[in-house]
Enzyme design. Structure first.
Site, short mmCIF file in Angstrom:
data_model
loop_
_atom_site.label_atom_id
_atom_site.label_comp_id
_atom_site.label_asym_id
_atom_site.label_seq_id
_atom_site.Cartn_x
_atom_site.Cartn_y
_atom_site.Cartn_z
N HIS A 138 64.32 20.19 69.43
CA HIS A 138 64.15 19.12 68.58
C HIS A 138 63.76 17.76 69.34
O HIS A 138 64.42 17.40 70.05
CB HIS A 138 65.44 18.88 67.68
CG HIS A 138 65.29 17.97 66.67
ND1 HIS A 138 64.84 18.12 65.21
CD2 HIS A 138 65.48 16.66 66.49
CE1 HIS A 138 64.88 17.02 64.42
NE2 HIS A 138 65.17 15.97 65.25
N CYS A 139 62.72 17.10 68.82
CA CYS A 139 62.02 16.12 69.47
C CYS A 139 62.54 14.74 68.54
O CYS A 139 61.98 14.60 67.18
CB CYS A 139 60.62 15.92 69.49
SG CYS A 139 59.68 14.49 70.47
N ILE A 140 63.35 13.71 69.06
CA ILE A 140 63.63 12.59 68.17
C ILE A 140 62.46 11.61 68.12
O ILE A 140 62.43 10.89 67.26
CB ILE A 140 64.73 11.97 68.67
CG1 ILE A 140 64.49 11.50 70.36
CG2 ILE A 140 66.06 12.78 69.05
CD1 ILE A 140 65.61 10.73 71.01
N ASN B 29 60.90 12.96 65.10
CA ASN B 29 61.93 13.08 63.89
C ASN B 29 61.55 14.76 63.35
O ASN B 29 61.62 14.80 62.22
CB ASN B 29 61.67 12.04 62.99
CG ASN B 29 62.90 12.20 62.00
OD1 ASN B 29 63.92 12.50 62.29
ND2 ASN B 29 62.59 11.76 60.54
N ASN B 30 61.45 15.47 64.29
CA ASN B 30 60.98 17.11 63.74
C ASN B 30 61.22 17.88 64.89
O ASN B 30 61.11 17.76 66.06
CB ASN B 30 59.70 17.02 63.24
CG ASN B 30 59.45 18.27 62.39
OD1 ASN B 30 60.41 18.93 61.94
ND2 ASN B 30 58.19 18.42 62.06
#
Length: 427
Positions: A185-187, A190-191
């Site tokens: 999950h990549c902040i 945001n996905n």
């Protein structure tokens, strides 16, 4: 000099923290200073602060900070995405007014493409379906990959979604969904990064890396052109630089010329953005290189951590493997009868508590004697089909799938098995 030095130190500090945060847990860096710094920054210092806070306020301060930190890291919100966008837009707003009039038509054309592509790939990465596993597509996702009986075993159900977990999937506690071939999950977007948007994410990294490097190089060229007009003897290398009187230029003088050039080339803001681009570019290229390496190995960030756990078990002498019967009858209640992946699993890998092979009477899949495994490169990775096919699997989702009613040509099957025999070693 003071302003430039402050900017450089701040940028270096931020870049260093991001590098340690992203790479500190990688298996390949486990016994390096990077891993030690990660442990110091994210484990030892927080634990020390927790003990101090417990004495001073009964843990109230740390509890509030933990809630805020968990919100930033483990709740889905656009805060970091907005920050990333603000960094891109703000940097270009400060950089382009001074640099654009000095660009040639060719540079303007290429710069326009370099500027626009990160926004395009950011949009596609952030707002496309990463590969959500739903009741509607569950059968399709179950047939995407076979279970390898090493990292992924049939019969595991998601306690949140209530569905059997497809091979290579993972439930994301931020997105609150199971993701097909979940990478992480990549902040920043945001996905999640999964089967549906992995290719867009890699292209986002590539376009951002090119933008930072291209912008930094162009900025340096504009500054050095001004500097060499004023100081003809100046060079990129301090020991080759000469002042206007023909004498050797000291290192301090060389830095002063740099400071003057950053302001004369387009102003302090222009110089600061150029410095920021140059210092952050290695970090972005490093992230890109890491993800390309994972693709080359036929694995994901999530799976690389699982391989790391297996290596620790192998070091402890509690990992064993044996052959999986190619003629076995699949239990269609927990695994698909067929998959669209060209090859099937041929091995079973298990861990034991006592360091001895599993008892012959245990109900474990596979046939033959159990063999102790000590190295990851002695274990086959089912999902590694070779560089070209791995790239196709990521960038052209579904290309590697096959029609179950059409047999795979024998020559192609042999080729894929031969490629699959390459050993994976990430630790």
């Amino acid at each position: 000099m003071g302003t430039i030095a402050t900017i450089a130190l701040v940028v270096l500090g931020i870049s260093f923290m991001i590098f340690v945060t992203f790479f500190g847990r990688l298996p390949a860096l486990r016994h390096t200073p990077v891993a030690w710094l990660y442990k110091l920054i994210w484990v030892l210092i927080p634990n020390g602060a927790a003990g101090l806070d417990q004495r001073l306020s009964g843990g109230k301060i740390l509890t509030s900070c933990s809630r805020f930190g968990n919100y930033l890291l483990y709740d889905r919100h656009p805060t970091i995405l907005v920050f990333f966008l603000a960094l891109l837009i703000g940097g270009e707003t400060l950089y382009l007014p001074a640099a654009w009039p000095q660009f040639s038509p060719l540079v303007k054309a290429t710069a326009t493409v370099a500027i626009l592509l990160p926004y395009l790939f950011l949009y596609l990465s952030a707002f496309s379906d990463p590969g959500y596993v739903t009741p509607a597509n569950h059968i399709t996702e179950m047939a995407r990959y076979p279970y390898d009986f090493t990292l992924f075993h049939p019969g595991a159900a998601c306690s949140t979604c209530g569905l059997l977990k497809p091979a290579r999937s993972k439930h994301c506690r931020v997105c609150k969904r199971c993701i097909a071939r979940q990478d992480h999950h990549c902040i920043f977007i945001n996905n999640c990064v999964g089967a549906g948007n992995h290719h867009w994410f890699v292209l986002l990294l590539l376009s951002t890396a090119v933008l930072t490097l291209y912008g930094g190089v162009l900025g340096v060229r504009l500054m050095t052109a001004k500097m060499r007009l004023r100081f003809p003897g100046w060079s990129y290398y301090p020991w080759l630089s000469h002042d206007n009187r023909g004498g050797d230029m000291s290192f301090t003088q060389w830095l002063i010329v740099w400071s003057w050039g950053m302001q004369a080339g387009g102003g302090v803001a222009f110089g600061a953005v150029t410095l920021l681009a140059l210092m952050t570019s290695p970090l972005v290229w490093g992230l890109l290189g890491y993800h390309l390496w994972l693709i080359y190995c036929g694995t994901t960030t999530n799976e690389s951590m699982k391989w790391s756990d297996w290596q620790m078990d192998m070091d402890d002498g509690i990992a064993f493997k044996r052959r999986l019967d190619s003629g076995r009858v699949k239990d269609i209640r927990v695994e698909p009868a067929w998959t669209r992946w060209p090859v099937e699993a041929e091995q079973v890998l298990v861990r034991t508590e006592n360091g001895r092979p599993p008892d012959p009477g245990t109900d474990l899949p596979g046939v033959g004697e159990w063999e102790a495994v000590w190295r990851l490169k002695d274990v086959e990775n089912l999902y590694d089909l070779g560089l070209w096919d791995n790239l196709l699997d990521v960038f052209v989702p579904g290309f590697m799938f096959r029609d179950p009613h059409v047999p795979v040509p024998e020559a192609r099957l042999r080729r894929k098995k031969r490629r699959r025999a390459r050993k994976i070693y990430l630790a």
